[in-house]
Each structure stands twice: as structure tokens, then as C-alpha cells.
Design an enzyme around this catalytic site. Structure first.
Site, short mmCIF file in Angstrom:
data_model
loop_
_atom_site.label_atom_id
_atom_site.label_comp_id
_atom_site.label_asym_id
_atom_site.label_seq_id
_atom_site.Cartn_x
_atom_site.Cartn_y
_atom_site.Cartn_z
N LYS A 173 1.34 4.42 7.06
CA LYS A 173 0.73 5.27 6.04
C LYS A 173 1.37 6.65 6.09
O LYS A 173 2.15 6.97 6.99
CB LYS A 173 -0.79 5.41 6.28
CG LYS A 173 -1.56 4.10 6.35
CD LYS A 173 -1.64 3.37 5.03
CE LYS A 173 -2.45 2.08 5.16
NZ LYS A 173 -2.40 1.28 3.92
N SER A 219 0.81 -1.22 0.00
CA SER A 219 0.00 0.00 0.00
C SER A 219 0.84 1.27 0.00
O SER A 219 0.33 2.35 -0.31
CB SER A 219 -0.95 0.00 1.20
OG SER A 219 -0.23 0.13 2.42
#
Length: 249
Positions: A98, A57
Site C-alpha cells: 500500500k 488495489s
């Protein structure tokens, strides 16, 4: 009277003094190298924690299987653009990595005509993305105080704040942050310090943080190890030279 000039061997006391000085220099170099090695390792061991990247991701910035080092920080000190490690109970409680794209008080929206993220109405050019967001529904949300909005760099394959817009507007508490990623240490061919992004700088306020001590500490460690090896090798060469001279004498 012949023209031959006889050379006399240096006095034993002088030779012994030189050997003693060489040993002192070698010992000081090894001791200094040891201090550098231990000191650099101590900074990294006490200030950073390793994390394994489980998914793609954050590709291409971080790839699945990478091991990164994250500096232990207070979540309130991170800014837009920082890559952080966090654990959000409402997102399942797993450790995740993230990028922070908005902080408390920001309004974040997707997207303009060029598929760029908008923060406080300003389109953000993010050079680390493999592509801009090309799929998924648009959104607009305001980040509550003390919370963060986070996205993966691989925007079309990331479960991030967009997947949790119905829970606190997709945000996490800043206190859920446990570290800020500052370098990749494995695999070897991807070993590098993380670069600070300037993508959000024109917004002012809470922009990406300056690097910590990871890179200089690593250089100190390597320099210390090299100094130990070189000093030890030099001492060995000198000893071999002495033995050779004694045999030839």
C-alpha cells in the site's frame, strides 16, 4: 627501372605484438564487464526482495500479477507517498503493498469537496490515482507516533487503513514494514523504476524517499553484459579476419 613498389609483409614480431595487445584489451574489457555485471547483480540481490502483487488495489501504479522489487528498509525511514510492503498481524498477517499517506503525529481525513484526502488540513492532489475517493464513509483520525496510515491507489477497491479504523485507528506499526517498492520487473512491458511522488512535499517532514540504487545497479548490469558480448564478438571478428588473411596469403 619499373614504377612498381613492392610491399613487404609486416615483421612477424610486430604482428605478434599487435595480436598480443588486442588480446589484452579484449581481456580487460571482458573482465570489466564481468565486474560490472556481478557488482550490479550483487547490489540488487542483497538490497532488494521480489514481491508479487496479488490484487488490483494499487492500480494503475501496480497491477495484479506485477512482480516488484522492494528495497529492504527500516519502517521508520519511510515517508508520505512511499509504497511499502508490510505484514500486519491484526490485518490477517498477509503480505500487503500500500501507499503511506500519513505518519506519526499526522491527522488524516476524508475528504474535501473535490474528494481529495486531507492531511493536517491540507488537501492532497494525487496524480497517480485513477480517481479520487468517491465512495465510503468519511473519517478523521490522528496517527499515533511510530505508526503509519496506508491506502491503496485504487481507493474504491482497496482494503486498507479505512477498513481497520477500529484497530489502532487504522494504522500499522512502522516496524511492520519490510520494504519500499522501487521498481517493477515483470511483466516485461511494465518494467520500470518507480517514480518518487511530490504530492506530499508541501507538508514537509517525512515526505517520499529518494530512489535507492536499483536503477543505477540495473544499468551497470546491462552495461556489463553488453561490454562482455561486444568484446567477445570483436575478438571473434578479429580472429576470422586473421584466418581469412592467412588463406588469401
Amino acid at each position: 627501372m619499373s614504377g612498381v613498389v613492392e610491399r613487404t609483409a609486416p615483421a612477424p614480431s610486430a604482428a605478434k605484438a599487435r595480436r598480443s595487445m588486442a588480446s589484452i584489451v579484449q581481456g580487460v574489457a571482458i573482465a570489466l564487464g564481468f565486474v560490472m555485471l556481478v557488482g550490479g547483480f550483487g547490489v540488487i540481490a542483497t538490497g532488494y526482495r521480489p514481491f508479487l502483487i496479488p490484487t488490483a488495489s494499487m492500480s494503475p501504479t501496480l497491477e495484479s500479477g506485477d512482480t516488484v522489487l522492494a528495497r529492504k528498509v527500516d519502517g521508520g525511514s519511510v515517508g508520505r507517498g512511499d509504497i511499502v510492503v508490510f505484514r500486519e498481524p491484526l490485518w490477517g498477517g498477509a503480505v500487503m503493498v500500500k501507499r503511506v499517506v500519513a505518519v506519526g503525529g499526522d491527522t488524516v481525513a476524508c475528504c474535501d469537496a473535490q474528494h481529495r484526502l486531507l492531511v493536517n488540513g491540507t488537501p492532497i492532489d494525487e496524480p497517480y490515482l485513477p480517481q479520487q475517493m468517491t465512495s465510503g464513509a468519511g473519517f478523521t483520525t490522528t496517527v499515533p507516533a511510530g505508526r503509519l496510515f496506508l491506502l491503496g491507489d485504487f481507493r474504491d477497491n482497496s482494503l486498507d487503513s479505512r477498513s481497520h479504523l477500529d484497530v489502532a485507528s487504522g494504522t500499522i506499526a512502522a516496524s511492520d514494514v519490510t520494504g519500499r517498492v522501487e521498481g517493477t520487473v515483470w511483466p516485461f512491458d511494465r518494467m520500470s523504476a518507480s517514480e518518487r511522488t511530490v504530492a506530499f512535499d508541501r507538508l514537509g517532514g517525512a515526505v517520499a524517499s529518494r530512489p535507492g540504487l536499483l536503477e543505477p545497479a540495473a544499468y551497470v548490469m546491462v552495461g556489463g553484459a553488453a561490454l562482455i558480448v561486444l568484446a567477445s564478438a570483436a575478438g571473434g571478428v578479429v580472429s576470422l579476419g586473421r584466418r581469412a588473411r592467412r588463406r588469401s596469403g
